[in-house]
Design an enzyme around this catalytic site. Structure first.
Site, PDB file in Angstrom:
ATOM      1  N   LYS A 168       0.864  -1.186   0.000  1.00  0.00           N
ATOM      2  CA  LYS A 168       0.000   0.000   0.000  1.00  0.00           C
ATOM      3  C   LYS A 168       0.894   1.227   0.000  1.00  0.00           C
ATOM      4  O   LYS A 168       2.045   1.160   0.430  1.00  0.00           O
ATOM      5  CB  LYS A 168      -0.874   0.029   1.258  1.00  0.00           C
ATOM      6  CG  LYS A 168      -2.095   0.894   1.112  1.00  0.00           C
ATOM      7  CD  LYS A 168      -3.152   0.158   0.331  1.00  0.00           C
ATOM      8  CE  LYS A 168      -4.495   0.795   0.411  1.00  0.00           C
ATOM      9  NZ  LYS A 168      -5.545  -0.209   0.174  1.00  0.00           N
TER      10      LYS A 168
HETATM   11  N1  GLU Z   1      -7.343  -0.077  -3.106  1.00  0.00           N
HETATM   12  C1  GLU Z   1      -8.091  -1.269  -3.318  1.00  0.00           C
HETATM   13  C2  GLU Z   1      -8.066  -2.144  -2.089  1.00  0.00           C
HETATM   14  O1  GLU Z   1      -7.848  -1.676  -0.999  1.00  0.00           O
HETATM   15  C3  GLU Z   1      -7.683  -1.978  -4.595  1.00  0.00           C
HETATM   16  C4  GLU Z   1      -6.276  -2.483  -4.609  1.00  0.00           C
HETATM   17  C5  GLU Z   1      -5.846  -2.999  -5.966  1.00  0.00           C
HETATM   18  O2  GLU Z   1      -6.663  -3.137  -6.849  1.00  0.00           O
HETATM   19  O3  GLU Z   1      -4.656  -3.273  -6.095  1.00  0.00           O
HETATM   20  O4  GLU Z   1      -8.322  -3.313  -2.150  1.00  0.00           O
END
Ligand code: GLU
Length: 434
Positions: free
Chosen positions: A119
Protein backbone atom coordinates in the site's frame (compact mmCIF):
# COMPACT_ATOMS: atom_id res chain seq x y z
CA UNK A 1 13.31 28.71 -7.67
CA UNK A 2 12.11 29.88 -4.25
CA UNK A 3 13.80 28.69 -1.11
CA UNK A 4 12.08 25.94 0.82
CA UNK A 5 11.66 28.05 3.96
CA UNK A 6 9.59 30.59 2.00
CA UNK A 7 6.93 27.99 1.34
CA UNK A 8 3.61 28.55 3.02
CA UNK A 9 2.40 25.02 3.70
CA UNK A 10 -1.19 24.30 2.74
CA UNK A 11 -1.28 21.20 4.90
CA UNK A 12 -4.07 20.58 7.41
CA UNK A 13 -3.31 20.01 11.06
CA UNK A 14 -2.40 16.36 11.50
CA UNK A 15 -5.25 14.24 12.79
CA UNK A 16 -4.76 11.69 15.56
CA UNK A 17 -3.38 8.32 14.52
CA UNK A 18 -6.00 5.83 13.46
CA UNK A 19 -4.55 2.82 15.26
CA UNK A 20 -5.18 0.57 12.27
CA UNK A 21 -1.83 -1.19 12.66
CA UNK A 22 -2.71 -2.35 16.14
CA UNK A 23 -6.05 -3.57 14.81
CA UNK A 24 -4.67 -5.62 11.91
CA UNK A 25 -2.01 -7.19 14.16
CA UNK A 26 -4.61 -8.21 16.75
CA UNK A 27 -6.74 -9.77 14.02
CA UNK A 28 -3.73 -11.63 12.63
CA UNK A 29 -2.50 -12.87 15.99
CA UNK A 30 -5.81 -14.31 17.10
CA UNK A 31 -6.27 -16.19 13.80
CA UNK A 32 -2.62 -17.34 13.83
CA UNK A 33 -3.03 -18.69 17.35
CA UNK A 34 -6.24 -20.46 16.41
CA UNK A 35 -4.54 -22.44 13.64
CA UNK A 36 -1.25 -22.84 15.51
CA UNK A 37 0.59 -21.08 12.72
CA UNK A 38 4.22 -22.20 12.44
CA UNK A 39 6.07 -19.70 14.72
CA UNK A 40 8.77 -18.98 12.13
CA UNK A 41 6.18 -18.15 9.50
CA UNK A 42 4.37 -16.01 12.05
CA UNK A 43 7.60 -14.04 12.53
CA UNK A 44 7.90 -13.46 8.77
CA UNK A 45 4.28 -12.36 8.35
CA UNK A 46 4.42 -10.06 11.38
CA UNK A 47 6.78 -7.62 9.67
CA UNK A 48 6.71 -5.67 6.44
CA UNK A 49 9.41 -6.48 3.85
CA UNK A 50 10.12 -2.93 2.69
CA UNK A 51 9.05 0.53 3.83
CA UNK A 52 9.77 3.50 1.64
CA UNK A 53 9.28 7.11 2.78
CA UNK A 54 9.96 9.71 0.12
CA UNK A 55 10.09 13.49 0.48
CA UNK A 56 9.73 15.14 -2.87
CA UNK A 57 9.38 18.74 -4.07
CA UNK A 58 6.65 19.94 -6.41
CA UNK A 59 6.14 23.37 -7.93
CA UNK A 60 2.71 24.81 -7.11
CA UNK A 61 0.61 26.89 -9.50
CA UNK A 62 1.84 30.10 -7.81
CA UNK A 63 5.50 29.19 -8.37
CA UNK A 64 6.23 28.14 -4.76
CA UNK A 65 7.75 24.76 -4.08
CA UNK A 66 6.07 22.45 -1.60
CA UNK A 67 7.57 19.32 -0.10
CA UNK A 68 5.36 16.22 0.10
CA UNK A 69 5.70 13.02 2.01
CA UNK A 70 4.89 9.84 0.09
CA UNK A 71 4.93 6.22 1.19
CA UNK A 72 5.07 2.74 -0.27
CA UNK A 73 5.09 -0.23 2.06
CA UNK A 74 5.58 -3.73 0.67
CA UNK A 75 4.43 -6.25 3.24
CA UNK A 76 4.86 -9.65 1.63
CA UNK A 77 5.41 -11.11 -1.85
CA UNK A 78 5.47 -14.86 -1.20
CA UNK A 79 2.49 -15.37 -3.52
CA UNK A 80 3.47 -12.94 -6.29
CA UNK A 81 4.20 -9.27 -7.02
CA UNK A 82 3.20 -6.72 -4.40
CA UNK A 83 -0.27 -5.30 -5.04
CA UNK A 84 -2.30 -2.52 -3.45
CA UNK A 85 -3.64 0.98 -3.79
CA UNK A 86 -2.34 4.49 -3.31
CA UNK A 87 -4.25 6.73 -0.92
CA UNK A 88 -4.12 10.53 -0.83
CA UNK A 89 -5.23 11.61 2.62
CA UNK A 90 -4.08 13.83 5.52
CA UNK A 91 -4.25 10.86 7.94
CA UNK A 92 -1.73 8.84 5.92
CA UNK A 93 1.37 7.98 7.94
CA UNK A 94 3.77 5.05 8.06
CA UNK A 95 1.67 2.99 10.48
CA UNK A 96 -1.52 3.50 8.48
CA UNK A 97 0.24 2.43 5.27
CA UNK A 98 1.76 -0.60 6.99
CA UNK A 99 -1.66 -1.71 8.24
CA UNK A 100 -3.22 -1.24 4.81
CA UNK A 101 -0.35 -3.16 3.15
CA UNK A 102 -0.83 -6.07 5.55
CA UNK A 103 -4.55 -6.18 4.82
CA UNK A 104 -3.70 -6.41 1.12
CA UNK A 105 -1.58 -9.53 1.73
CA UNK A 106 -4.52 -11.24 3.44
CA UNK A 107 -6.95 -10.04 0.78
CA UNK A 108 -4.99 -11.28 -2.23
CA UNK A 109 -4.17 -14.55 -0.48
CA UNK A 110 -7.81 -15.15 0.43
CA UNK A 111 -8.92 -14.40 -3.14
CA UNK A 112 -6.41 -16.92 -4.47
CA UNK A 113 -4.62 -14.30 -6.58
CA UNK A 114 -0.93 -14.54 -7.55
CA UNK A 115 -0.13 -11.36 -5.61
CA UNK A 116 1.38 -10.15 -2.38
CA UNK A 117 0.36 -7.09 -0.40
CA UNK A 118 1.45 -3.45 -0.51
CA UNK A 119 0.00 0.00 0.00
CA UNK A 120 1.14 3.56 -0.47
CA UNK A 121 0.03 7.09 -0.51
CA UNK A 122 0.74 10.71 0.11
CA UNK A 123 0.00 12.66 3.27
CA UNK A 124 -2.11 15.31 1.59
CA UNK A 125 -5.59 16.81 1.54
CA UNK A 126 -6.20 16.70 -2.22
CA UNK A 127 -9.16 19.11 -2.01
CA UNK A 128 -6.64 21.89 -1.30
CA UNK A 129 -4.82 21.48 -4.63
CA UNK A 130 -5.69 22.25 -8.24
CA UNK A 131 -5.91 19.48 -10.83
CA UNK A 132 -2.64 20.61 -12.42
CA UNK A 133 -0.92 20.54 -9.02
CA UNK A 134 -2.29 17.04 -8.34
CA UNK A 135 -0.96 15.90 -11.70
CA UNK A 136 2.54 17.23 -10.94
CA UNK A 137 2.43 15.75 -7.40
CA UNK A 138 1.44 12.35 -8.80
CA UNK A 139 4.02 12.38 -11.58
CA UNK A 140 6.84 13.51 -9.31
CA UNK A 141 5.91 10.85 -6.72
CA UNK A 142 5.90 8.20 -9.45
CA UNK A 143 9.31 9.34 -10.66
CA UNK A 144 10.62 9.24 -7.08
CA UNK A 145 9.26 5.71 -6.60
CA UNK A 146 11.29 4.70 -9.66
CA UNK A 147 11.74 0.96 -9.97
CA UNK A 148 10.41 0.31 -6.49
CA UNK A 149 7.20 -0.24 -8.44
CA UNK A 150 6.91 -2.23 -11.67
CA UNK A 151 4.48 -4.41 -13.63
CA UNK A 152 5.98 -7.64 -12.32
CA UNK A 153 7.18 -6.25 -8.99
CA UNK A 154 4.73 -3.88 -7.29
CA UNK A 155 1.50 -2.75 -8.91
CA UNK A 156 -0.37 0.24 -7.41
CA UNK A 157 -4.08 0.93 -7.95
CA UNK A 158 -6.69 3.49 -6.89
CA UNK A 159 -7.74 3.89 -3.26
CA UNK A 160 -9.20 6.74 -1.19
CA UNK A 161 -9.00 10.03 -3.19
CA UNK A 162 -7.20 8.52 -6.18
CA UNK A 163 -8.90 7.35 -9.38
CA UNK A 164 -8.39 6.28 -12.98
CA UNK A 165 -6.96 9.71 -13.84
CA UNK A 166 -4.32 9.32 -11.13
CA UNK A 167 -3.46 5.88 -12.55
CA UNK A 168 -3.19 7.26 -16.09
CA UNK A 169 -0.63 9.84 -14.89
CA UNK A 170 1.34 7.17 -13.06
CA UNK A 171 1.34 4.78 -16.04
CA UNK A 172 2.39 7.56 -18.43
CA UNK A 173 5.17 8.80 -16.14
CA UNK A 174 6.49 5.32 -15.41
CA UNK A 175 6.37 4.26 -19.07
CA UNK A 176 8.12 7.50 -20.11
CA UNK A 177 11.13 6.52 -17.99
CA UNK A 178 11.59 3.34 -20.07
CA UNK A 179 13.21 3.17 -23.49
CA UNK A 180 10.67 3.48 -26.36
CA UNK A 181 10.77 -0.19 -27.34
CA UNK A 182 9.93 -1.25 -23.77
CA UNK A 183 7.21 1.26 -22.96
CA UNK A 184 4.09 -0.62 -23.94
CA UNK A 185 5.07 -3.73 -22.03
CA UNK A 186 5.02 -1.67 -18.84
CA UNK A 187 1.38 -0.64 -19.11
CA UNK A 188 0.37 -2.98 -16.27
CA UNK A 189 2.55 -1.10 -13.76
CA UNK A 190 -0.77 0.15 -12.37
CA UNK A 191 -4.35 -1.10 -12.53
CA UNK A 192 -7.53 0.93 -12.39
CA UNK A 193 -6.52 2.88 -15.51
CA UNK A 194 -9.09 4.61 -17.76
CA UNK A 195 -10.64 2.54 -20.55
CA UNK A 196 -8.63 3.39 -23.63
CA UNK A 197 -5.39 3.55 -21.64
CA UNK A 198 -5.35 -0.14 -20.86
CA UNK A 199 -8.10 0.05 -18.25
CA UNK A 200 -10.62 -2.72 -17.65
CA UNK A 201 -14.31 -2.32 -18.45
CA UNK A 202 -16.09 -2.36 -15.11
CA UNK A 203 -13.01 -1.82 -12.91
CA UNK A 204 -14.77 1.36 -11.70
CA UNK A 205 -17.63 -0.68 -10.21
CA UNK A 206 -15.68 -3.81 -9.30
CA UNK A 207 -15.28 -3.05 -5.58
CA UNK A 208 -18.86 -1.84 -5.05
CA UNK A 209 -20.27 -4.71 -7.11
CA UNK A 210 -18.27 -7.12 -4.98
CA UNK A 211 -19.55 -5.52 -1.77
CA UNK A 212 -23.09 -5.85 -3.09
CA UNK A 213 -22.52 -9.46 -4.12
CA UNK A 214 -21.30 -10.47 -0.67
CA UNK A 215 -24.43 -8.91 0.87
CA UNK A 216 -26.57 -10.77 -1.68
CA UNK A 217 -24.80 -14.10 -1.07
CA UNK A 218 -25.32 -13.65 2.67
CA UNK A 219 -29.00 -12.72 2.18
CA UNK A 220 -29.54 -15.77 -0.07
CA UNK A 221 -27.88 -17.98 2.51
CA UNK A 222 -30.19 -16.58 5.21
CA UNK A 223 -33.26 -16.76 2.92
CA UNK A 224 -33.70 -13.00 3.11
CA UNK A 225 -34.90 -10.82 0.23
CA UNK A 226 -33.03 -7.54 -0.21
CA UNK A 227 -36.12 -5.88 -1.63
CA UNK A 228 -37.33 -3.08 0.69
CA UNK A 229 -34.44 -3.59 3.08
CA UNK A 230 -32.97 -0.30 4.28
CA UNK A 231 -29.27 0.55 4.19
CA UNK A 232 -26.85 3.29 5.18
CA UNK A 233 -23.52 4.08 3.53
CA UNK A 234 -20.54 5.87 5.01
CA UNK A 235 -18.52 7.38 2.17
CA UNK A 236 -20.00 8.27 -1.19
CA UNK A 237 -16.87 7.78 -3.25
CA UNK A 238 -16.36 5.01 -5.75
CA UNK A 239 -17.06 2.13 -3.35
CA UNK A 240 -20.00 3.75 -1.52
CA UNK A 241 -21.71 4.90 -4.68
CA UNK A 242 -21.44 1.62 -6.60
CA UNK A 243 -22.52 -0.46 -3.62
CA UNK A 244 -25.56 1.79 -3.20
CA UNK A 245 -26.24 1.61 -6.95
CA UNK A 246 -26.42 -2.20 -6.96
CA UNK A 247 -28.35 -2.44 -3.69
CA UNK A 248 -30.94 0.05 -5.00
CA UNK A 249 -31.21 -1.93 -8.24
CA UNK A 250 -32.04 -4.98 -6.12
CA UNK A 251 -34.89 -3.03 -4.47
CA UNK A 252 -33.18 -1.97 -1.24
CA UNK A 253 -33.60 1.60 0.04
CA UNK A 254 -30.80 4.04 0.90
CA UNK A 255 -31.88 5.91 4.07
CA UNK A 256 -28.67 7.57 5.26
CA UNK A 257 -25.34 8.70 3.81
CA UNK A 258 -22.30 10.21 5.44
CA UNK A 259 -19.31 11.74 3.69
CA UNK A 260 -16.40 13.94 4.75
CA UNK A 261 -18.69 16.99 4.67
CA UNK A 262 -21.83 15.85 6.48
CA UNK A 263 -24.58 13.31 7.09
CA UNK A 264 -27.97 13.19 5.35
CA UNK A 265 -31.05 11.04 5.97
CA UNK A 266 -34.44 10.31 4.48
CA UNK A 267 -36.54 7.43 5.79
CA UNK A 268 -38.49 7.35 2.52
CA UNK A 269 -35.29 6.77 0.58
CA UNK A 270 -32.52 8.75 -1.09
CA UNK A 271 -32.24 8.27 -4.87
CA UNK A 272 -28.72 7.00 -5.48
CA UNK A 273 -28.35 8.34 -9.04
CA UNK A 274 -29.86 11.72 -8.13
CA UNK A 275 -27.45 11.99 -5.22
CA UNK A 276 -24.49 11.18 -7.48
CA UNK A 277 -25.58 13.86 -9.97
CA UNK A 278 -25.96 16.32 -7.09
CA UNK A 279 -22.45 15.65 -5.71
CA UNK A 280 -20.95 16.24 -9.17
CA UNK A 281 -22.24 19.81 -9.08
CA UNK A 282 -21.54 20.31 -5.38
CA UNK A 283 -17.73 19.84 -5.16
CA UNK A 284 -18.23 16.15 -4.44
CA UNK A 285 -20.27 16.79 -1.28
CA UNK A 286 -23.66 15.25 -0.40
CA UNK A 287 -24.61 18.14 1.91
CA UNK A 288 -27.68 20.12 0.88
CA UNK A 289 -29.21 17.35 -1.26
CA UNK A 290 -32.85 18.42 -1.67
CA UNK A 291 -34.59 15.21 -0.76
CA UNK A 292 -32.97 14.84 2.65
CA UNK A 293 -32.39 16.27 6.10
CA UNK A 294 -28.97 16.83 7.65
CA UNK A 295 -28.20 15.23 11.02
CA UNK A 296 -25.25 15.34 13.42
CA UNK A 297 -22.19 13.29 12.44
CA UNK A 298 -22.32 11.24 15.64
CA UNK A 299 -25.88 10.02 14.91
CA UNK A 300 -24.99 8.21 11.69
CA UNK A 301 -24.19 4.68 12.83
CA UNK A 302 -27.21 4.63 15.19
CA UNK A 303 -29.66 5.12 12.30
CA UNK A 304 -32.46 2.58 11.90
CA UNK A 305 -31.58 0.27 9.02
CA UNK A 306 -31.02 -3.36 8.03
CA UNK A 307 -27.63 -3.07 6.32
CA UNK A 308 -24.68 -0.84 7.23
CA UNK A 309 -21.92 -0.24 4.69
CA UNK A 310 -18.85 1.58 5.99
CA UNK A 311 -17.07 2.57 2.76
CA UNK A 312 -14.72 5.33 3.87
CA UNK A 313 -11.82 5.16 6.31
CA UNK A 314 -10.53 2.78 8.97
CA UNK A 315 -11.47 2.65 12.67
CA UNK A 316 -14.94 4.14 12.25
CA UNK A 317 -16.91 1.54 14.20
CA UNK A 318 -15.34 1.68 17.63
CA UNK A 319 -16.47 0.21 20.96
CA UNK A 320 -18.48 3.39 21.64
CA UNK A 321 -20.27 3.11 18.32
CA UNK A 322 -20.88 -0.67 18.32
CA UNK A 323 -23.76 -0.68 20.87
CA UNK A 324 -25.63 1.96 18.79
CA UNK A 325 -25.69 -0.04 15.56
CA UNK A 326 -29.21 -1.13 14.52
CA UNK A 327 -28.26 -2.98 11.34
CA UNK A 328 -28.13 -6.77 11.44
CA UNK A 329 -25.31 -6.89 8.90
CA UNK A 330 -22.21 -4.78 8.37
CA UNK A 331 -20.55 -5.05 4.96
CA UNK A 332 -17.03 -3.62 5.13
CA UNK A 333 -16.46 -1.71 1.89
CA UNK A 334 -13.63 0.19 3.61
CA UNK A 335 -10.40 -1.35 4.86
CA UNK A 336 -10.35 -1.81 8.62
CA UNK A 337 -13.54 0.11 9.51
CA UNK A 338 -14.30 -1.99 12.63
CA UNK A 339 -11.99 -2.20 15.63
CA UNK A 340 -11.36 -5.55 17.32
CA UNK A 341 -13.10 -4.32 20.48
CA UNK A 342 -16.15 -3.12 18.54
CA UNK A 343 -16.31 -6.41 16.65
CA UNK A 344 -16.48 -8.40 19.91
CA UNK A 345 -19.48 -6.31 21.03
CA UNK A 346 -21.21 -6.65 17.66
CA UNK A 347 -20.72 -10.40 17.41
CA UNK A 348 -22.11 -10.84 20.90
CA UNK A 349 -25.16 -8.87 19.80
CA UNK A 350 -25.60 -11.21 16.83
CA UNK A 351 -24.59 -8.72 14.15
CA UNK A 352 -22.99 -10.32 11.09
CA UNK A 353 -19.84 -8.68 9.74
CA UNK A 354 -18.66 -9.40 6.21
CA UNK A 355 -14.97 -8.66 6.69
CA UNK A 356 -13.11 -6.17 4.50
CA UNK A 357 -10.62 -8.69 3.10
CA UNK A 358 -13.58 -10.60 1.64
CA UNK A 359 -16.19 -7.87 1.23
CA UNK A 360 -14.15 -5.33 -0.76
CA UNK A 361 -11.94 -7.82 -2.62
CA UNK A 362 -13.85 -7.25 -5.88
CA UNK A 363 -11.54 -4.28 -6.47
CA UNK A 364 -8.30 -6.18 -6.46
CA UNK A 365 -9.89 -9.10 -8.32
CA UNK A 366 -10.89 -6.58 -11.02
CA UNK A 367 -7.31 -5.29 -10.93
CA UNK A 368 -6.03 -8.81 -11.52
CA UNK A 369 -8.25 -9.09 -14.60
CA UNK A 370 -6.92 -5.76 -15.90
CA UNK A 371 -3.32 -6.87 -15.30
CA UNK A 372 -3.93 -10.14 -17.16
CA UNK A 373 -5.62 -8.28 -20.00
CA UNK A 374 -2.63 -5.92 -20.40
CA UNK A 375 -0.09 -8.69 -20.01
CA UNK A 376 -1.75 -10.83 -22.67
CA UNK A 377 -2.68 -7.97 -25.02
CA UNK A 378 -6.36 -8.81 -24.70
CA UNK A 379 -9.55 -6.76 -24.44
CA UNK A 380 -12.31 -8.26 -22.33
CA UNK A 381 -15.99 -7.32 -22.50
CA UNK A 382 -18.00 -5.97 -19.56
CA UNK A 383 -20.47 -8.89 -19.33
CA UNK A 384 -17.67 -11.39 -19.31
CA UNK A 385 -15.76 -9.44 -16.65
CA UNK A 386 -18.75 -9.09 -14.30
CA UNK A 387 -19.50 -12.77 -14.75
CA UNK A 388 -15.93 -13.75 -13.88
CA UNK A 389 -16.00 -11.41 -10.88
CA UNK A 390 -19.29 -12.94 -9.72
CA UNK A 391 -17.87 -16.45 -10.04
CA UNK A 392 -14.71 -15.59 -8.12
CA UNK A 393 -16.53 -13.73 -5.33
CA UNK A 394 -19.02 -16.56 -4.93
CA UNK A 395 -16.24 -19.12 -4.71
CA UNK A 396 -14.33 -17.15 -2.05
CA UNK A 397 -17.48 -16.22 -0.10
CA UNK A 398 -18.55 -19.87 0.01
CA UNK A 399 -15.14 -21.00 1.25
CA UNK A 400 -15.25 -18.44 4.08
CA UNK A 401 -18.80 -19.44 5.00
CA UNK A 402 -17.91 -23.14 5.10
CA UNK A 403 -14.90 -22.54 7.39
CA UNK A 404 -16.92 -20.16 9.57
CA UNK A 405 -19.72 -22.70 10.02
CA UNK A 406 -17.57 -25.80 10.39
CA UNK A 407 -15.16 -24.23 12.89
CA UNK A 408 -17.91 -22.15 14.55
CA UNK A 409 -15.94 -18.95 14.13
CA UNK A 410 -16.91 -15.51 12.81
CA UNK A 411 -16.42 -14.68 9.14
CA UNK A 412 -13.37 -12.47 9.71
CA UNK A 413 -11.51 -15.16 11.59
CA UNK A 414 -12.53 -17.70 8.92
CA UNK A 415 -11.23 -15.41 6.17
CA UNK A 416 -7.94 -14.94 8.05
CA UNK A 417 -7.59 -18.69 8.55
CA UNK A 418 -7.89 -19.29 4.80
CA UNK A 419 -5.56 -16.41 3.91
CA UNK A 420 -2.87 -17.36 6.41
CA UNK A 421 -3.03 -21.09 5.64
CA UNK A 422 -2.36 -20.42 1.96
CA UNK A 423 0.72 -18.38 2.86
CA UNK A 424 1.83 -21.01 5.36
CA UNK A 425 1.63 -23.75 2.69
CA UNK A 426 3.75 -21.65 0.35
CA UNK A 427 6.45 -21.01 2.96
CA UNK A 428 6.52 -24.66 4.02
CA UNK A 429 7.04 -25.67 0.36
CA UNK A 430 9.73 -23.18 -0.50
CA UNK A 431 11.58 -22.79 2.81
CA UNK A 432 13.64 -19.77 3.76
CA UNK A 433 16.64 -18.67 1.70
CA UNK A 434 19.58 -19.46 1.94
N1 GLU B 1 -7.34 -0.08 -3.11
C1 GLU B 1 -8.09 -1.27 -3.32
C2 GLU B 1 -8.07 -2.14 -2.09
O1 GLU B 1 -7.85 -1.68 -1.00
C3 GLU B 1 -7.68 -1.98 -4.60
C4 GLU B 1 -6.28 -2.48 -4.61
C5 GLU B 1 -5.85 -3.00 -5.97
O2 GLU B 1 -6.66 -3.14 -6.85
O3 GLU B 1 -4.66 -3.27 -6.09
O4 GLU B 1 -8.32 -3.31 -2.15
Amino acid sequence: MNLIQEVKPKKQKKQPKQGMLENVMKQFESAADLINLNPNIKKILSVTNNELIIHFPVKMDNGDVEIFKGYRVQHNNALGPYKGGLRYHPTIDIDAVKALAIWMTWKTSLAGLPYGGAKGGIEIDPTKYSITELERITRRFTYALGDNIGPEHDIPAPDVNTNSQTMAWIADTYMSTKKPSERSKNQHVVTGKPIGSGGLEGRDRATGYGVFLTIKFWADHENIKLENKTFIVQGFGNVGYWTAHFLEKEGAKLVGVQDAFGTIVNKKGIGVENLLEYTKNNHGSIVGFSNSREIAKGDFFGLDCDICVPAALGNQITENIAPQIKASIIAEGANGPTTVEAEAILLKRGVTIIPDILCNSGGVIGSYFEWLQNRNGELWELDEILERLHKKMKEVFTKVLVVSESKKIDMRTAAYVLAIERLERTYVQRGVFP
